[in-house]
Write a protein that holds these residues in place. Sequence first.
Motif, PDB file in Angstrom:
ATOM      1  N   GLY A 119      19.113 -22.377 -21.860  1.00 35.89           N
ATOM      2  CA  GLY A 119      18.059 -23.028 -21.074  1.00 35.89           C
ATOM      3  C   GLY A 119      18.571 -23.620 -19.773  1.00 35.89           C
ATOM      4  N   VAL A 120      19.572 -22.977 -19.177  1.00 33.33           N
ATOM      5  CA  VAL A 120      20.142 -23.454 -17.922  1.00 33.33           C
ATOM      6  C   VAL A 120      20.243 -22.288 -16.943  1.00 33.33           C
ATOM      7  N   PRO A 121      20.344 -22.578 -15.649  1.00 33.73           N
ATOM      8  CA  PRO A 121      20.505 -21.497 -14.670  1.00 33.73           C
ATOM      9  C   PRO A 121      21.831 -20.748 -14.880  1.00 33.73           C
ATOM     10  N   LEU A 122      21.807 -19.455 -14.582  1.00 34.92           N
ATOM     11  CA  LEU A 122      22.998 -18.615 -14.699  1.00 34.92           C
ATOM     12  C   LEU A 122      24.176 -19.182 -13.907  1.00 34.92           C
ATOM     13  N   SER A 123      23.895 -19.784 -12.775  1.00 30.40           N
ATOM     14  CA  SER A 123      24.950 -20.340 -11.919  1.00 30.40           C
ATOM     15  C   SER A 123      25.794 -21.386 -12.637  1.00 30.40           C
ATOM     16  N   GLN A 124      25.248 -22.006 -13.688  1.00 36.52           N
ATOM     17  CA  GLN A 124      25.996 -23.034 -14.421  1.00 36.52           C
ATOM     18  C   GLN A 124      27.198 -22.454 -15.171  1.00 36.52           C
ATOM     19  N   ILE A 125      27.104 -21.194 -15.555  1.00 33.93           N
ATOM     20  CA  ILE A 125      28.256 -20.554 -16.207  1.00 33.93           C
ATOM     21  C   ILE A 125      29.405 -20.468 -15.217  1.00 33.93           C
ATOM     22  N   HIS A 126      29.113 -20.056 -14.017  1.00 33.88           N
ATOM     23  CA  HIS A 126      30.163 -19.958 -12.992  1.00 33.88           C
ATOM     24  C   HIS A 126      30.663 -21.338 -12.581  1.00 33.88           C
ATOM     25  N   TYR A 127      29.776 -22.308 -12.513  1.00 38.40           N
ATOM     26  CA  TYR A 127      30.161 -23.665 -12.144  1.00 38.40           C
ATOM     27  C   TYR A 127      31.117 -24.279 -13.178  1.00 38.40           C
ATOM     28  N   HIS A 128      30.774 -24.139 -14.456  1.00 40.54           N
ATOM     29  CA  HIS A 128      31.561 -24.795 -15.512  1.00 40.54           C
ATOM     30  C   HIS A 128      32.765 -23.977 -15.980  1.00 40.54           C
ATOM     31  N   PHE A 129      32.656 -22.649 -15.914  1.00 40.50           N
ATOM     32  CA  PHE A 129      33.690 -21.816 -16.532  1.00 40.50           C
ATOM     33  C   PHE A 129      34.302 -20.771 -15.607  1.00 40.50           C
ATOM     34  N   GLY A 130      33.763 -20.627 -14.427  1.00 39.75           N
ATOM     35  CA  GLY A 130      34.288 -19.640 -13.503  1.00 39.75           C
ATOM     36  C   GLY A 130      33.785 -18.229 -13.757  1.00 39.75           C
ATOM     37  N   MET A 189      25.629 -35.470 -18.264  1.00 37.14           N
ATOM     38  CA  MET A 189      24.769 -34.321 -18.096  1.00 37.14           C
ATOM     39  C   MET A 189      25.583 -33.031 -18.004  1.00 37.14           C
ATOM     40  N   ALA A 190      26.685 -33.051 -17.234  1.00 32.96           N
ATOM     41  CA  ALA A 190      27.518 -31.858 -17.091  1.00 32.96           C
ATOM     42  C   ALA A 190      28.116 -31.454 -18.428  1.00 32.96           C
ATOM     43  N   ALA A 191      28.561 -32.443 -19.211  1.00 36.24           N
ATOM     44  CA  ALA A 191      29.132 -32.140 -20.524  1.00 36.24           C
ATOM     45  C   ALA A 191      28.073 -31.544 -21.442  1.00 36.24           C
ATOM     46  N   ASP A 192      26.840 -32.041 -21.336  1.00 39.41           N
ATOM     47  CA  ASP A 192      25.751 -31.518 -22.139  1.00 39.41           C
ATOM     48  C   ASP A 192      25.475 -30.056 -21.787  1.00 39.41           C
ATOM     49  N   THR A 193      25.452 -29.740 -20.496  1.00 43.77           N
ATOM     50  CA  THR A 193      25.239 -28.361 -20.053  1.00 43.77           C
ATOM     51  C   THR A 193      26.368 -27.473 -20.549  1.00 43.77           C
ATOM     52  N   ARG A 194      27.581 -27.957 -20.419  1.00 35.56           N
ATOM     53  CA  ARG A 194      28.750 -27.199 -20.884  1.00 35.56           C
ATOM     54  C   ARG A 194      28.638 -26.923 -22.384  1.00 35.56           C
ATOM     55  N   ASP A 195      28.291 -27.934 -23.161  1.00 33.64           N
ATOM     56  CA  ASP A 195      28.151 -27.765 -24.614  1.00 33.64           C
ATOM     57  C   ASP A 195      27.041 -26.777 -24.962  1.00 33.64           C
ATOM     58  N   LYS A 196      25.926 -26.844 -24.236  1.00 37.21           N
ATOM     59  CA  LYS A 196      24.823 -25.911 -24.473  1.00 37.21           C
ATOM     60  C   LYS A 196      25.265 -24.478 -24.207  1.00 37.21           C
ATOM     61  N   LEU A 197      26.010 -24.293 -23.132  1.00 39.64           N
ATOM     62  CA  LEU A 197      26.473 -22.948 -22.792  1.00 39.64           C
ATOM     63  C   LEU A 197      27.459 -22.415 -23.825  1.00 39.64           C
ATOM     64  N   ILE A 198      28.348 -23.263 -24.305  1.00 36.60           N
ATOM     65  CA  ILE A 198      29.303 -22.820 -25.327  1.00 36.60           C
ATOM     66  C   ILE A 198      28.569 -22.467 -26.612  1.00 36.60           C
ATOM     67  N   ALA A 199      27.608 -23.286 -27.014  1.00 38.43           N
ATOM     68  CA  ALA A 199      26.838 -22.992 -28.229  1.00 38.43           C
ATOM     69  C   ALA A 199      26.057 -21.687 -28.072  1.00 38.43           C
ATOM     70  N   ALA A 200      25.460 -21.487 -26.912  1.00 36.34           N
ATOM     71  CA  ALA A 200      24.701 -20.254 -26.670  1.00 36.34           C
ATOM     72  C   ALA A 200      25.631 -19.041 -26.625  1.00 36.34           C
ATOM     73  N   ALA A 201      26.794 -19.205 -26.044  1.00 37.19           N
ATOM     74  CA  ALA A 201      27.762 -18.106 -25.995  1.00 37.19           C
ATOM     75  C   ALA A 201      28.203 -17.721 -27.398  1.00 37.19           C
ATOM     76  N   ARG A 202      28.379 -18.705 -28.258  1.00 36.94           N
ATOM     77  CA  ARG A 202      28.761 -18.432 -29.644  1.00 36.94           C
ATOM     78  C   ARG A 202      27.689 -17.599 -30.332  1.00 36.94           C
ATOM     79  N   GLU A 203      26.448 -18.010 -30.173  1.00 35.26           N
ATOM     80  CA  GLU A 203      25.332 -17.274 -30.794  1.00 35.26           C
ATOM     81  C   GLU A 203      25.263 -15.843 -30.261  1.00 35.26           C
ATOM     82  N   CYS A 204      25.382 -15.695 -28.956  1.00 31.49           N
ATOM     83  CA  CYS A 204      25.298 -14.363 -28.350  1.00 31.49           C
ATOM     84  C   CYS A 204      26.483 -13.489 -28.735  1.00 31.49           C
TER      85      CYS A 204
END
Length: 193
Positions: A35-46, A1-16
């Motif tokens: 489609g994830v809470p903002l806090s997940q960016i800080h959790y996964h990437f600082g 699940m964590a890897a999935d969230t991380r991958d979603k954030l990276i894909a979304a960051a690329r688009e943005c």
Amino acid sequence: MAADTRDKLIAAARECLLADGHANLSTRRVAERAGVPLSQIHYHFGGRQGLILALLAQENAQLLQRQQTMYGADVPLHLRYGQACDFLRDDLASGYVRMLQEMIAAGWSDKAIGAEVTRLLRSWFELLEQVVIEAADELGDLGPFTPRTVATLIGLGFMGGESMLLLEDSWSDDVFAALGSIGDALELRHRDA
């Protein structure tokens, strides 16, 4: 699940990043797009910077592997170099070149980004240097140039060309003609060897 969230954030960051550029990249928008809470960016990437660097590292690793495979093929150097020029067209179309150039520019004022972008780019130049060393018989005497200087000149030729192509499409013919002339010179060396 964590890897999935991380991958979603990276894909979304690329688009943005491609849509808004580095200066206007919003972590809130990235999180919404993923489609994830903002806090997940800080959790996964600082934070924002860690997210952007993770995106660049992921893209860079995939494309560097592609180059290593291509340059490792047992075909004349001029054909492999021609493939590298074709890959540039692909990388322009995919948005990777813009992403890289955005991060180079960000690295001018952010030392951490600059250090990471430099580390990633060094791997490309080291690959080119290894290609020149391995192709020594095909290339013949390099005159006053070392394999490292040849690799640096070729790498900088690509990077400068990328900058101009992003600036305006009217540079396309000039950039690809200049890069292609290196391939032509390599082909002549191959025939003479």
